[in-house]
Design a protein around this motif. Structure first.
Motif, PDB file in Angstrom:
ATOM      1  N   THR A 264      -5.781  64.554  42.701  1.00 44.52           N
ATOM      2  CA  THR A 264      -5.266  65.750  42.624  1.00 44.52           C
ATOM      3  C   THR A 264      -3.729  65.682  42.452  1.00 44.52           C
ATOM      4  O   THR A 264      -3.163  65.063  43.362  1.00 44.52           O
ATOM      5  N   LEU A 265      -3.395  66.180  41.167  1.00 47.16           N
ATOM      6  CA  LEU A 265      -1.848  65.966  40.776  1.00 47.16           C
ATOM      7  C   LEU A 265      -1.099  67.548  40.881  1.00 47.16           C
ATOM      8  O   LEU A 265      -1.783  68.396  40.792  1.00 47.16           O
ATOM      9  N   LYS A 266       0.141  67.217  40.878  1.00 44.43           N
ATOM     10  CA  LYS A 266       0.827  68.598  41.076  1.00 44.43           C
ATOM     11  C   LYS A 266       2.001  68.879  40.113  1.00 44.43           C
ATOM     12  O   LYS A 266       2.640  67.679  39.741  1.00 44.43           O
TER      13      LYS A 266
ATOM     14  N   GLY B 169       4.263  73.163  41.871  1.00 43.03           N
ATOM     15  CA  GLY B 169       3.573  73.846  42.826  1.00 43.03           C
ATOM     16  C   GLY B 169       2.117  74.159  42.275  1.00 43.03           C
ATOM     17  O   GLY B 169       1.052  74.657  42.851  1.00 43.03           O
ATOM     18  N   LYS B 170       1.762  73.685  41.096  1.00 43.27           N
ATOM     19  CA  LYS B 170       0.271  73.830  40.486  1.00 43.27           C
ATOM     20  C   LYS B 170      -0.493  72.641  40.527  1.00 43.27           C
ATOM     21  O   LYS B 170       0.155  71.604  40.271  1.00 43.27           O
ATOM     22  N   GLU B 171      -1.686  72.811  41.180  1.00 48.45           N
ATOM     23  CA  GLU B 171      -2.807  71.625  41.333  1.00 48.45           C
ATOM     24  C   GLU B 171      -3.682  71.373  40.100  1.00 48.45           C
ATOM     25  O   GLU B 171      -4.041  72.339  39.403  1.00 48.45           O
TER      26      GLU B 171
ATOM     27  N   GLY C 130      -0.880  72.357  29.285  1.00 45.81           N
ATOM     28  CA  GLY C 130       0.149  72.744  28.711  1.00 45.81           C
ATOM     29  C   GLY C 130       1.569  72.039  29.127  1.00 45.81           C
ATOM     30  O   GLY C 130       2.734  72.344  28.789  1.00 45.81           O
ATOM     31  N   ILE C 131       1.329  70.945  29.865  1.00 44.72           N
ATOM     32  CA  ILE C 131       2.560  70.268  30.687  1.00 44.72           C
ATOM     33  C   ILE C 131       3.147  69.394  29.637  1.00 44.72           C
ATOM     34  O   ILE C 131       4.241  69.150  29.364  1.00 44.72           O
ATOM     35  N   VAL C 132       2.224  68.523  28.648  1.00 42.49           N
ATOM     36  CA  VAL C 132       2.764  67.711  27.702  1.00 42.49           C
ATOM     37  C   VAL C 132       2.879  68.383  26.526  1.00 42.49           C
ATOM     38  O   VAL C 132       1.764  69.040  26.090  1.00 42.49           O
TER      39      VAL C 132
END
Length: 674
Positions: free
Chosen positions: A129-131, A134-136, A153-155
């Protein structure tokens, strides 16, 4: 480390993630921190840069990291004995280096980078589980971390970054070196941008140099009044430019072969460039590799399966080409003829201008639709690799551009026989359109870049309402991120920006060749345009766009066949123009002059095909080196095989020792040195 400066750390890839505020009490793993640690674990040197609204993770790979990745990819590289062998890091000294002394080319390094950054998979026994703010995020077992972060959509983007030392050197010696009109540092371009872009600029430089002869001949023909001899001078000019074009492309093939030999681009057959199973239309059609694997030693069934695969592949291509051709003839041709006819009959210049504006808008829409249809059709073809798909797309899309570029000119030249209108159209297409295209080609990336900078600064001011200081970009990697990519106007998936650059050259070549007798001065304008094109394209790549993703194509591909087709068309169209000049009354009688033109046309067609046989496409030194390397490799393999057999306790009745002879590496290196 190796004597060639490869111990210097050069950051070549950047990964873009949103900037965020980390809290120490945040439980679990922060996904960006985990990504950075994974990059370090695979051997990358990592540098993190904080921008205005994003964070940039810059990656550099030491030589050993790239070497072990190349070995894992089973990459084939040329050795000192002239054959391509699978790369092994332990045998690094046996492999040939690049012209700049580095072990791997930019194409090979990018392939290794791509493999390493997507190799960051979850190797634990359970999901992680990565964060992120605040989003898991659930990182599943065996899943690539970068792909997961891209889906979330993080990268935001992964892109190559410029090497400032080499970029500034190329700016000085190439883009801003206006005194060497056509001379270019092709080896440096190959080292920095890769094979495909280097081959394009080699072609453009040679094409521009060879353009000097027809430009000078056309300028004399335009300025000197030959009077009654005009009907003799024009056929001589026509014959000379056809011979010029045929010789140019034969010598270009020789130069292309020499460049491939100099850069050691042998491209041996391998599974990485083999067939792929694209779809299963018209029955359960398998790729050749799957056929061999599934059928094993059943040669009869294997032969039938291969024949089925081959003929269904041909039928698919024929079906797709037929769809495109019928669409062009039934839909685009009437539209183009209607526009050409209206342009001919309308007297008002204002109405003509409005008609042209409407035409340009509609034709852009037609081209986009045709491109999308072509891409969908290509997905159902059994093309061997990406370059084959790209060539198939080029053939289909060029048909659309050919129709919209030339059908109006054909209409004015051959049907109405209006030479004044024909020359006006040629001047408009060759001079005004090329000038406008060059301005747009170089100004649009600059405007897009400045608009993105403006938006980034404006958003930063909104976030920091109380800030009164000047907001500036402090990192070069952020500036590169805001620059546009070198992409094609038709399909970014299969083609890069070279599609538009080659299309511009092909349309120019067709225009000046097919209507040479009507406007000989066009060659001079094209030569000047191409001299400027070399510098503007170089400046665009080095200063206005992101560093392009390298492509491994060693030739100009489908464009060579398109240029050859345009030569054949020019023989037909110029013969028709000469007939029109000779027979202005339109009687079309087979008199001695007309008969001579028809004979000349057939002779030129024979010369066109004859030159391709008499002039070798491969220089003698390239052929000699290839044969020498093949003989040397065969002798070495034969001696080593005999030594291995004779060293076994039981040559044929028992097992031969599996241990590789200790002297193999020394033998290869010593033989290559001798």
């Amino acid at each position: 480390m190796n004597g060639f400066g490869e111990d210097q750390i050069v950051f070549e890839i950047a990964v873009v993630v949103p900037k965020r505020n980390l809290k120490e009490e945040n439980e679990g793993y922060d996904c960006v921190e985990v990504l950075v640690n994974e990059f370090r674990n695979v051997g990358f040197v990592v540098e993190r840069v904080i921008g205005l609204s994003d964070e940039f993770i810059k990656l550099a790979a030491p030589l050993e990291t790239l070497g072990r990745a190349a070995a894992k990819l089973q990459m084939k590289k040329p050795t000192r004995i002239g054959i391509d062998l699978q790369f092994e890091w332990e045998e690094v000294e046996a492999f040939v280096r690049q012209p700049d002394g580095s072990l791997f080319s930019w194409c090979e390094r990018f392939q290794c980078y791509h493999h390493l950054i997507y190799e960051t998979v979850n190797k634990k026994n359970s999901d992680v589980t990565l964060k992120f703010d605040g989003k898991e995020i659930q990182w599943e077992v065996g899943e690539s971390l970068l792909q997961r972060l891209e889906l979330e959509g993080i990268v935001k983007q992964v892109f190559p970054v410029h090497d400032e030392t080499k970029r500034k050197k190329l700016l000085r010696n190439w883009a801003l070196n206006c005194w060497d009109f056509t001379n270019q540092p092709i080896d440096d371009i190959y080292t920095y941008f890769g094979t495909k872009i280097a081959v394009y600029f080699a072609f453009l430089g040679m094409y521009t140099r060879w353009m000097i002869f027809p430009a000078a001949f056309g300028l004399i023909l335009q300025l000197v009044d030959f009077g009654s001899l005009q009907l003799l001078v024009l056929p001589a000019f026509f014959i000379s430019i056809v011979l010029w074009a045929v010789l140019f492309f034969q010598f270009w093939k020789r130069k292309n072969s020499a460049l491939s030999a100099r850069w050691h681009l042998n491209f041996s057959v391998s599974t990485s460039q083999g067939y792929k199973l694209l779809g299963r239309e018209w029955g359960s059609l398998q790729s050749p590799m799957e056929i061999t694997k599934n059928l094993g030693t059943d040669k009869t069934k294997e032969k039938e399966a291969f024949q089925k695969y081959e003929w269904f592949s041909y039928l698919k291509r024929f079906r797709n080409d037929a769809i495109i051709i019928l669409s062009i003839v039934c839909l685009q041709l009437p539209f183009e003829l209607a526009y050409a006819h209206l342009y001919e009959v309308i007297k008002s210049d204002i109405v003509k201008f409005g008609l042209t504006a409407v035409y340009l808008l509609v034709i852009q829409y037609f081209t986009k639709i045709g491109g999308k249809i072509s891409i969908r059709l290509i997905k159902h073809e059994n093309n061997e690799n990406t370059e084959y798909k790209a060539d198939s797309l080029v053939y289909k899309v060029f048909g659309l551009y050919f129709m919209q570029s030339y059908i109006g000119v054909f209409y004015h030249a051959l049907l109405h026989r209006n030479f004044m209108t024909l020359r006006q159209v040629l001047i408009q297409r060759l001079i005004l359109s090329e000038v406008l295209e060059n301005l747009l080609e170089n100004s649009l990336p600059y405007l897009k870049y400045n608009y993105k900078k403006y938006r980034a600064v404006r958003n930063k001011r909104k976030c920091e309402k109380g800030s009164t200081g000047k907001i500036q970009f402090t990192s070069r990697v952020e500036k590169e991120y805001l620059k546009p990519t070198y992409s094609a106007s038709i399909c970014e998936e299969l083609e890069d920006g070279l599609f538009d650059d080659f299309l511009e050259l092909a349309l120019q070549f067709g225009m000046i060749m097919m209507f040479a007798c009507a406007f000989p001065l066009a060659f001079a304008f094209s030569a000047l345009n191409n001299i400027a094109e070399i510098r503007t394209d170089a400046l665009k790549l080095l200063a206005m766009l992101k560093r392009p993703v390298p492509r491994a194509a060693a030739t100009i591909g489908a464009w060579l066949n398109i240029f050859q087709f345009l030569i054949l068309m020019s023989i037909c169209t110029n013969s028709a123009l000469l007939v029109w000049l000779y027979d202005q009354e339109g009687k079309w009688k087979i008199e001695p002059g007309l008969a001579a033109i028809l004979v000349m046309e057939h002779v030129l067609l024979l010369i066109k095909f004859g030159f391709s046989r008499f002039l070798p496409e491969e220089p003698a030194w390239v052929r000699a080196n290839r044969m020498k390397n093949a003989t040397q490799a065969q002798d070495m393999c034969s001696k080593q095989l005999l030594r291995s057999i004779s060293g076994g306790e039981k040559a044929f009745g028992g097992s031969i020792p599996r241990k590789r002879p200790d002297g193999l590496k020394k033998t290869v290196i010593q033989k290559a040195t001798d």
